[in-house]
Design a protein around this motif. Structure first.
Motif, PDB file in Angstrom:
ATOM      1  N   CYS A 166       2.710  -5.239 -21.967  1.00  0.00           N
ATOM      2  CA  CYS A 166       3.492  -6.309 -22.584  1.00  0.00           C
ATOM      3  C   CYS A 166       4.399  -5.738 -23.674  1.00  0.00           C
ATOM      4  O   CYS A 166       4.430  -6.216 -24.798  1.00  0.00           O
ATOM      5  N   PHE A 179       8.563  -4.206 -24.057  1.00  0.00           N
ATOM      6  CA  PHE A 179       9.858  -4.858 -23.816  1.00  0.00           C
ATOM      7  C   PHE A 179      10.047  -5.226 -22.345  1.00  0.00           C
ATOM      8  O   PHE A 179      10.557  -6.297 -22.027  1.00  0.00           O
ATOM      9  N   GLY A 222       7.633  -5.586 -19.845  1.00  0.00           N
ATOM     10  CA  GLY A 222       6.634  -6.544 -19.355  1.00  0.00           C
ATOM     11  C   GLY A 222       6.889  -7.956 -19.852  1.00  0.00           C
ATOM     12  O   GLY A 222       6.818  -8.932 -19.086  1.00  0.00           O
ATOM     13  N   ILE A 253      -1.451  -7.960 -18.239  1.00  0.00           N
ATOM     14  CA  ILE A 253      -2.559  -7.154 -18.785  1.00  0.00           C
ATOM     15  C   ILE A 253      -2.014  -6.140 -19.778  1.00  0.00           C
ATOM     16  O   ILE A 253      -1.052  -5.421 -19.475  1.00  0.00           O
ATOM     17  N   ASP A 254      -2.607  -6.087 -20.950  1.00  0.00           N
ATOM     18  CA  ASP A 254      -2.216  -5.057 -21.925  1.00  0.00           C
ATOM     19  C   ASP A 254      -3.487  -4.534 -22.597  1.00  0.00           C
ATOM     20  O   ASP A 254      -4.466  -5.249 -22.749  1.00  0.00           O
ATOM     21  N   ARG A 255      -3.434  -3.270 -23.022  1.00  0.00           N
ATOM     22  CA  ARG A 255      -4.603  -2.664 -23.696  1.00  0.00           C
ATOM     23  C   ARG A 255      -4.679  -3.090 -25.155  1.00  0.00           C
ATOM     24  O   ARG A 255      -5.669  -2.800 -25.832  1.00  0.00           O
ATOM     25  N   HIS A 266      -1.155  -7.289 -28.739  1.00  0.00           N
ATOM     26  CA  HIS A 266       0.137  -7.626 -29.345  1.00  0.00           C
ATOM     27  C   HIS A 266       1.311  -6.992 -28.608  1.00  0.00           C
ATOM     28  O   HIS A 266       1.183  -5.968 -27.941  1.00  0.00           O
ATOM     29  N   LEU A 295       8.902   0.723 -35.979  1.00  0.00           N
ATOM     30  CA  LEU A 295       7.588   1.335 -36.278  1.00  0.00           C
ATOM     31  C   LEU A 295       7.658   2.285 -37.469  1.00  0.00           C
ATOM     32  O   LEU A 295       6.726   2.369 -38.272  1.00  0.00           O
ATOM     33  N   LEU A 344       4.575   8.957 -33.133  1.00  0.00           N
ATOM     34  CA  LEU A 344       4.732   7.550 -33.502  1.00  0.00           C
ATOM     35  C   LEU A 344       5.065   6.723 -32.260  1.00  0.00           C
ATOM     36  O   LEU A 344       6.198   6.772 -31.776  1.00  0.00           O
ATOM     37  N   THR A 363      14.200   8.627 -34.166  1.00  0.00           N
ATOM     38  CA  THR A 363      12.950   8.449 -34.910  1.00  0.00           C
ATOM     39  C   THR A 363      12.759   9.523 -35.974  1.00  0.00           C
ATOM     40  O   THR A 363      12.393   9.237 -37.118  1.00  0.00           O
ATOM     41  N   LEU A 370      -0.083   6.151 -16.185  1.00  0.00           N
ATOM     42  CA  LEU A 370      -0.102   5.332 -14.964  1.00  0.00           C
ATOM     43  C   LEU A 370       0.946   5.807 -13.953  1.00  0.00           C
ATOM     44  O   LEU A 370       0.867   5.468 -12.774  1.00  0.00           O
ATOM     45  N   GLY A 378      11.109  -0.080 -17.341  1.00  0.00           N
ATOM     46  CA  GLY A 378      11.007   0.438 -18.716  1.00  0.00           C
ATOM     47  C   GLY A 378      10.890   1.943 -18.758  1.00  0.00           C
ATOM     48  O   GLY A 378      11.349   2.660 -17.858  1.00  0.00           O
ATOM     49  N   ASP A 379      10.252   2.441 -19.817  1.00  0.00           N
ATOM     50  CA  ASP A 379      10.171   3.886 -20.055  1.00  0.00           C
ATOM     51  C   ASP A 379       9.422   4.634 -18.957  1.00  0.00           C
ATOM     52  O   ASP A 379       9.536   5.857 -18.850  1.00  0.00           O
ATOM     53  N   VAL A 437      15.460   3.238 -23.606  1.00  0.00           N
ATOM     54  CA  VAL A 437      15.644   2.414 -24.811  1.00  0.00           C
ATOM     55  C   VAL A 437      15.251   0.975 -24.501  1.00  0.00           C
ATOM     56  O   VAL A 437      15.146   0.589 -23.326  1.00  0.00           O
ATOM     57  N   SER A 438      15.060   0.188 -25.564  1.00  0.00           N
ATOM     58  CA  SER A 438      14.548  -1.168 -25.352  1.00  0.00           C
ATOM     59  C   SER A 438      15.487  -2.054 -24.514  1.00  0.00           C
ATOM     60  O   SER A 438      15.002  -2.790 -23.658  1.00  0.00           O
TER      61      SER A 438
HETATM   62  C1  LIG Z   1       9.214   5.027 -32.801  1.00  0.00           C
HETATM   63  C2  LIG Z   1      10.138   4.486 -31.753  1.00  0.00           C
HETATM   64  C3  LIG Z   1      11.398   4.044 -32.115  1.00  0.00           C
HETATM   65  C4  LIG Z   1      12.259   3.532 -31.160  1.00  0.00           C
HETATM   66  N1  LIG Z   1      13.482   3.092 -31.557  1.00  0.00           N
HETATM   67  C5  LIG Z   1      14.297   2.505 -30.648  1.00  0.00           C
HETATM   68  C6  LIG Z   1      15.533   1.945 -31.057  1.00  0.00           C
HETATM   69  O1  LIG Z   1      15.907   2.009 -32.231  1.00  0.00           O
HETATM   70  N2  LIG Z   1      16.298   1.338 -30.113  1.00  0.00           N
HETATM   71  C7  LIG Z   1      15.912   1.264 -28.810  1.00  0.00           C
HETATM   72  O2  LIG Z   1      16.614   0.659 -28.002  1.00  0.00           O
HETATM   73  N3  LIG Z   1      14.751   1.799 -28.395  1.00  0.00           N
HETATM   74  C8  LIG Z   1      13.939   2.407 -29.272  1.00  0.00           C
HETATM   75  N4  LIG Z   1      12.749   2.956 -28.865  1.00  0.00           N
HETATM   76  C9  LIG Z   1      12.434   2.970 -27.428  1.00  0.00           C
HETATM   77  C10 LIG Z   1      11.911   1.634 -26.970  1.00  0.00           C
HETATM   78  O3  LIG Z   1      10.955   1.139 -27.874  1.00  0.00           O
HETATM   79  C11 LIG Z   1      11.326   1.800 -25.586  1.00  0.00           C
HETATM   80  O4  LIG Z   1      12.367   2.216 -24.736  1.00  0.00           O
HETATM   81  C12 LIG Z   1      10.722   0.515 -25.069  1.00  0.00           C
HETATM   82  O5  LIG Z   1       9.646   0.121 -25.879  1.00  0.00           O
HETATM   83  C13 LIG Z   1      10.219   0.692 -23.638  1.00  0.00           C
HETATM   84  O6  LIG Z   1       9.663  -0.512 -23.221  1.00  0.00           O
HETATM   85  P1  LIG Z   1       8.478  -0.519 -22.156  1.00  0.00           P
HETATM   86  O7  LIG Z   1       8.226  -1.940 -21.826  1.00  0.00           O
HETATM   87  O8  LIG Z   1       8.780   0.411 -21.063  1.00  0.00           O
HETATM   88  O9  LIG Z   1       7.247   0.120 -22.912  1.00  0.00           O
HETATM   89  P2  LIG Z   1       6.541  -0.313 -24.263  1.00  0.00           P
HETATM   90  O10 LIG Z   1       7.407  -1.189 -25.069  1.00  0.00           O
HETATM   91  O11 LIG Z   1       6.062   0.964 -24.851  1.00  0.00           O
HETATM   92  O12 LIG Z   1       5.299  -1.169 -23.772  1.00  0.00           O
HETATM   93  C14 LIG Z   1       4.265  -0.626 -23.004  1.00  0.00           C
HETATM   94  C15 LIG Z   1       3.088  -1.581 -23.090  1.00  0.00           C
HETATM   95  O13 LIG Z   1       2.128  -1.181 -22.128  1.00  0.00           O
HETATM   96  C16 LIG Z   1       0.848  -1.194 -22.706  1.00  0.00           C
HETATM   97  N5  LIG Z   1       0.047  -0.216 -21.952  1.00  0.00           N
HETATM   98  C17 LIG Z   1       0.270   1.107 -21.841  1.00  0.00           C
HETATM   99  N6  LIG Z   1      -0.637   1.678 -21.028  1.00  0.00           N
HETATM  100  C18 LIG Z   1      -1.445   0.684 -20.615  1.00  0.00           C
HETATM  101  C19 LIG Z   1      -2.586   0.645 -19.769  1.00  0.00           C
HETATM  102  N7  LIG Z   1      -3.049   1.735 -19.156  1.00  0.00           N
HETATM  103  N8  LIG Z   1      -3.203  -0.542 -19.579  1.00  0.00           N
HETATM  104  C20 LIG Z   1      -2.741  -1.669 -20.189  1.00  0.00           C
HETATM  105  N9  LIG Z   1      -1.673  -1.682 -20.992  1.00  0.00           N
HETATM  106  C21 LIG Z   1      -1.022  -0.520 -21.200  1.00  0.00           C
HETATM  107  C22 LIG Z   1       1.084  -0.831 -24.148  1.00  0.00           C
HETATM  108  O14 LIG Z   1       0.027  -1.287 -24.976  1.00  0.00           O
HETATM  109  C23 LIG Z   1       2.392  -1.545 -24.430  1.00  0.00           C
HETATM  110  O15 LIG Z   1       2.191  -2.849 -24.894  1.00  0.00           O
HETATM  111  C24 LIG Z   1      11.859   3.468 -29.800  1.00  0.00           C
HETATM  112  C25 LIG Z   1      10.586   3.918 -29.431  1.00  0.00           C
HETATM  113  C26 LIG Z   1       9.734   4.412 -30.407  1.00  0.00           C
HETATM  114  C27 LIG Z   1       8.360   4.872 -30.004  1.00  0.00           C
END
Ligand SMILES: Cc1cc2nc3c(=O)[nH]c(=O)nc-3n(C[C@H](O)[C@H](O)[C@H](O)COP(=O)(O)OP(=O)(O)OC[C@H]3O[C@@H](n4cnc5c(N)ncnc54)[C@H](O)[C@@H]3O)c2cc1C
Length: 466
Positions: free
Chosen positions: A15, A17, A19, A36-38, A41, A48, A131, A175, A280, A316-317, A336-337
């Motif tokens: 959950c 950006f 999810g 599902i999230d670990r 929040h 951060l 971080l 960062t 994963l 996402g990432d 990125v987000s």
């Molecule tokens: C310190 C930092 C600063 C950043 N600054 C910027 C910025 O300024 N601008 C920008 O655009 N982007 C920024 N980013 C990048 C951006 O945050 C990511 O690109 C974005 O969060 C990716 O989204 P996501 O949904 O792929 O993953 P995430 O947002 O990381 O979410 C992944 C989710 O999956 C959950 N999860 C992981 N593994 C499991 C599992 N096995 N079982 C259940 N749940 C799980 C986690 O708890 C989390 O909630 C930054 C990242 C970081 C770390």
């Protein structure tokens, strides 16, 4: 009377950006969603570093998943489960949680993000925390703030004191630059006058970057502006510095293959260098035979599905995705987000299309620009403006723009209000209000713990000032 056919089951893992956008986009679609999230929040990772540097508290940049998605839960469309996903059975179409529970799906969206990469040196993790999560941020905050406390305790040993007052940040992406700039401000402004035996303004903040310039993803002119702004804050920038070793005493690095190794004695090292996909990715590879890139990200099809598995989406990432703009060569989507959000929405929309027996669409990423802040009143920005192309700016205006964008995209009105109030207060007072560390010193493994009788110490710095 016949019972209605069960709704298609959509399982979303993560959950962040990606999810959360997928879940929101599916609101109103006749599907049964399990998210599902670990953790419990959703986290706004771009802020951060503010928690890690005591500028904001954890709840200001995060929110309980249940509360954010409460309408979909109330409508009976969404179930939120706290659990760590550890396995994917693509044949049986179910995922496995760490406690053994299996959750079946008809459509799966994997959005588990990324983690740190120490480039094959996982042993560095203990000495140089990265971080990514709230837990990471609170751990770093403890190390930063206690470093000043431990420097104050080392009044008689100048070398030890200096090593506590030396902070190394590895990696000069957004960062690393944000961490280094804010740390310099803390040392020079926030803590100044709060210690008697040390002068916090003597703290060194050293930013180590392997590439030739800071903020390598930004245009060269903005990198140069960022460098100047870091210099003005007193951050020592070392570019072309390849880190070769990290332990609890500091960092060793080399500036060129034939150059001698340099040692930086720093008791606090922050890792902001490498990113690897969530584990994963490997699990998906094991389950589906999909390809991974060098960072462990899943190479996805143009519509963000896994090859041979149109029922599995990766966003996402975790996704090595390409943007398919009409009439152009596909280009990689940055980690990125906005990329994660757009992918989450796209995967959900494609699931809707499949449910209506329509063809799925390739993903097209819309790039709005990039931002990085360096410290108060300093930031760099690129913004894509229709018809005008890319605008580049830096300094106060970029900083104000950065503030506006981050407050705007925070989830929840209350969070926006609190962050604005905290920043306004900090701007005028230089205070960082989140400096209370609940963990005692004993929880810092590399701090001096042994008991010896030492001579009483005079408050040197205080008498100099008087
Ligand atoms: C310190 C930092 C600063 C950043 N600054 C910027 C910025 O300024 N601008 C920008 O655009 N982007 C920024 N980013 C990048 C951006 O945050 C990511 O690109 C974005 O969060 C990716 O989204 P996501 O949904 O792929 O993953 P995430 O947002 O990381 O979410 C992944 C989710 O999956 C959950 N999860 C992981 N593994 C499991 C599992 N096995 N079982 C259940 N749940 C799980 C986690 O708890 C989390 O909630 C930054 C990242 C970081 C770390």
């Amino acid at each position: 009377m016949s019972t209605p056919a069960p709704l298609p089951r959509v399982v979303i893992v993560g959950c962040g950006f990606g999810g959360i956008e997928a879940a929101r986009t599916l609101a109103g679609t006749p599907v049964d969603i399990t998210l599902i999230d670990r953790t419990n929040h959703h986290l706004f990772q771009p802020l951060l570093y503010q928690v890690a540097t005591a500028g904001l508290t954890s709840p200001s940049i995060s929110g309980p998943i249940r509360h954010i998605l409460r309408r979909q839960i109330r409508n009976g469309q969404l179930t939120v489960l706290l659990g760590q996903v550890v396995g994917i059975d693509a044949g049986a179409r179910c995922i496995a949680l760490a406690d053994g529970e299996r959750v079946p799906y008809d459509h799966l969206i994997v959005a588990s993000g990324a983690t740190h990469s120490y480039f094959g040196h996982d042993e560095w993790a203990a000495h140089a925390p990265g971080l990514k999560t709230l837990a990471d941020a609170l751990h770093i905050r403890q190390r930063l703030l206690y470093a000043f406390e431990l420097a104050e305790r080392e009044a008689q040993d100048a070398a030890a004191r200096e090593s506590w007052l030396t902070f190394a940040v590895v990696g000069a992406g957004p960062t690393g630059v944000e961490m280094a700039g804010t740390l310099a401000e803390i040392a020079h402004h926030t803590l100044h006058e709060e210690y008697r035996r040390i002068d916090s303004r003597r703290a060194r903040v050293v930013l180590l970057e392997g590439a030739p310039r800071v903020l390598g993803a930004f245009p060269e002119t903005l990198s140069q502006r960022a460098r100047e702004q870091l210099d003005a804050l007193g951050v020592e920038v070392r570019t072309g510095a390849q880190v070769t070793h990290i332990d609890d005493q500091g960092v060793r690095f080399r500036r060129g293959k034939d150059e001698p190794e340099e040692t930086l004695r720093a008791r606090t090292v922050i890792w902001a260098a490498g990113v690897a996909a969530s584990p994963l990715g490997r699990e998906l590879q094991r389950a589906t035979d999909c390809a991974l890139d060098r960072a462990g990200r899943v190479v996805v099809e143009p519509d963000l599905t896994v090859a041979g598995h149109p029922e599995i989406h990766v966003v996402g990432d975790l996704a090595a995705a390409k943007s398919h703009a009409p009439g152009r060569e596909p280009t990689p989507v940055p980690g990125v987000s906005p990329g994660a959000k757009q992918m989450g929405r796209h995967a959900a929309a494609n699931i809707r299309r499949r449910l209506r027996s329509q063809a799925t669409r390739p993903f097209h990423y819309v790039d709005y620009g990039s931002l990085a802040t360096i410290g108060r009143r300093s930031a760099v920005a690129t913004v894509q403006v229709p018809l005008l192309g890319q605008l580049r700016f830096s300094g106060l205006f970029a900083w104000l723009f950065w503030l506006f964008v981050h407050v705007y995209f925070l989830i929840g009105f209350r969070n926006r209000l609190i962050v604005l109030a905290d920043w306004a207060w900090a701007y005028f007072t230089f205070e960082r209000h989140a400096r209370v560390v609940p963990e005692p010193l004993a929880t810092m493994p590399h701090a001096r713990q042994e008991h010896t009788w030492a001579e009483p110490v005079e408050p040197e710095h205080a008498s100099k000032r008087a």
